[in-house]
Enzyme design. Structure first.
Site, PDB file in Angstrom:
ATOM      1  N   ILE A   1      41.728  50.111  36.496  1.00  0.00           N
ATOM      2  CA  ILE A   1      40.774  49.098  35.768  1.00  0.00           C
ATOM      3  C   ILE A   1      39.681  49.909  35.840  1.00  0.00           C
ATOM      4  O   ILE A   1      39.258  50.519  37.056  1.00  0.00           O
ATOM      5  CB  ILE A   1      40.814  47.925  36.919  1.00  0.00           C
ATOM      6  CG1 ILE A   1      39.674  46.981  36.623  1.00  0.00           C
ATOM      7  CG2 ILE A   1      40.846  48.344  38.434  1.00  0.00           C
ATOM      8  CD1 ILE A   1      39.953  45.619  37.417  1.00  0.00           C
ATOM      9  N   SER A   2      38.823  49.713  34.636  1.00  0.00           N
ATOM     10  CA  SER A   2      37.518  50.611  34.771  1.00  0.00           C
ATOM     11  C   SER A   2      36.531  50.296  35.748  1.00  0.00           C
ATOM     12  O   SER A   2      36.604  49.114  36.321  1.00  0.00           O
ATOM     13  CB  SER A   2      36.934  50.262  33.278  1.00  0.00           C
ATOM     14  OG  SER A   2      38.026  50.755  32.260  1.00  0.00           O
ATOM     15  N   GLN A   3      35.722  51.289  35.864  1.00  0.00           N
ATOM     16  CA  GLN A   3      34.614  51.113  36.891  1.00  0.00           C
ATOM     17  C   GLN A   3      33.743  49.969  36.321  1.00  0.00           C
ATOM     18  O   GLN A   3      33.526  49.849  35.173  1.00  0.00           O
ATOM     19  CB  GLN A   3      33.713  52.356  37.022  1.00  0.00           C
ATOM     20  CG  GLN A   3      32.751  52.418  37.858  1.00  0.00           C
ATOM     21  CD  GLN A   3      32.007  53.786  37.779  1.00  0.00           C
ATOM     22  OE1 GLN A   3      32.707  54.844  37.250  1.00  0.00           O
ATOM     23  NE2 GLN A   3      30.783  53.991  38.436  1.00  0.00           N
ATOM     24  N   PRO A   4      33.124  48.935  37.211  1.00  0.00           N
ATOM     25  CA  PRO A   4      32.306  48.019  36.932  1.00  0.00           C
ATOM     26  C   PRO A   4      31.076  48.585  35.947  1.00  0.00           C
ATOM     27  O   PRO A   4      30.641  47.794  34.838  1.00  0.00           O
ATOM     28  CB  PRO A   4      31.945  47.361  37.976  1.00  0.00           C
ATOM     29  CG  PRO A   4      33.002  47.721  39.035  1.00  0.00           C
ATOM     30  CD  PRO A   4      33.528  49.002  38.549  1.00  0.00           C
TER      31      PRO A   4
ATOM     32  N   ARG B   1      36.802  40.051  40.580  1.00  0.00           N
ATOM     33  CA  ARG B   1      37.432  41.250  40.189  1.00  0.00           C
ATOM     34  C   ARG B   1      38.703  41.459  41.265  1.00  0.00           C
ATOM     35  O   ARG B   1      39.620  42.216  40.632  1.00  0.00           O
ATOM     36  CB  ARG B   1      36.417  42.429  40.209  1.00  0.00           C
ATOM     37  CG  ARG B   1      36.873  43.680  39.935  1.00  0.00           C
ATOM     38  CD  ARG B   1      35.699  44.647  39.570  1.00  0.00           C
ATOM     39  NE  ARG B   1      36.146  45.913  38.932  1.00  0.00           N
ATOM     40  CZ  ARG B   1      36.372  47.003  39.544  1.00  0.00           C
ATOM     41  NH1 ARG B   1      36.467  47.191  41.038  1.00  0.00           N
ATOM     42  NH2 ARG B   1      36.661  48.148  39.058  1.00  0.00           N
TER      43      ARG B   1
END
Ligand code: SAH
Length: 218
Positions: free
Chosen positions: A66-69, A40
């Site tokens: 970038i979206s949260q995992p 990531r």
């Protein structure tokens, strides 16, 4: 500046992240393995290297994130992707979610409306590793009629309403995972397309996404 070195330390941090996602309720082993496999930190400026594996969203170019995992894992789990399925993603952003779908074996068609973000993927280091992911510059509200029908559709921006053209581009029995709502909070929905063209709806948790906007941005 980005750094493309995947060290044991990074792998260890990913293992920790996977543990956190399990604790938060992610159960799909294929999704967890995909997250374990994908570096990531490659998707972010190297200034963020040390915190790339915390479970939080991060800024990328063009004021996007970038979206949260957890969000990526949650949407990927709801999508129930099977190898070789055709998946349409709206909102490429960093490309991380697209690569998770690629790891799950999908044929991914991903659209981004910000030219600056789209251009990054032309020369991104992981591009050659995932030839089944195709990147498009355009307005996600229009979808990709030329490549329809899709088995699955995933929207990774806050949709003000369910875009009718995207429902049209789903196959019968296909599913769409979409966060709907105009304020700060959106409700995650999963739609299943019926033979008569209508959809049934399942309602899940609340999330907070950047807005899905009409038109392209050069
Ligand atoms: N999937 C991304 C999440 C990025 S945030 C990731 O894994 O990092 C949402 C993205 O959706 C932003 O890059 C934004 O520019 C894009 N977006 C918003 N409205 C859109 C639209 N109508 N069509 C395509 N992309 C859109």
């Amino acid at each position: 500046m980005r750094s493309f070195e995947d060290t044991y330390r990074h792998k260890g941090l990913r293992m920790q992240l996977v543990k956190v996602l399990k604790e938060k309720g992610i159960t799909d082993e294929r999704v967890l393995t995909a997250i374990q496999n994908i570096p990531r930190h490659y998707f972010m400026d190297s200034a963020f290297d040390k915190i790339a594996y915390e479970d939080r969203a991060f800024p990328i170019d063009a004021d996007q994130t970038i979206s949260q995992p957890y969000t990526v894992a949650y949407q990927s789990q709801l999508l129930e992707v099977k190898p070789l399925e055709k998946v349409l993603e709206i909102g490429t952003g960093s490309g991380y979610q697209a690569i998770v779908l690629g790891e799950l074996g999908a044929n991914v068609f991903t659209i981004e409306r910000q030219k600056k973000l789209f251009d990054v993927h032309r020369r991104f280091i992981l591009r050659d590793k995932y030839p089944r992911i195709k990147y498009f510059y355009g307005d996600g509200f229009e979808g990709l009629p030329t490549f329809a029908p899709f088995d699955k559709v995933i929207i990774t921006a806050a949709a003000p309403y369910i875009p009718p053209r995207l429902v049209q581009q789903m196959r019968t029995g296909g599913k769409m995972v979409i966060p709907v709502g105009e304020g700060h909070v959106q409700r995650m929905l999963r739609l299943t397309k019926q033979a008569d063209g209508t959809t049934t709806e399942e309602i899940f948790e609340n999330f907070s996404f950047v807005p899905m906007l009409e038109g392209k941005n050069s």
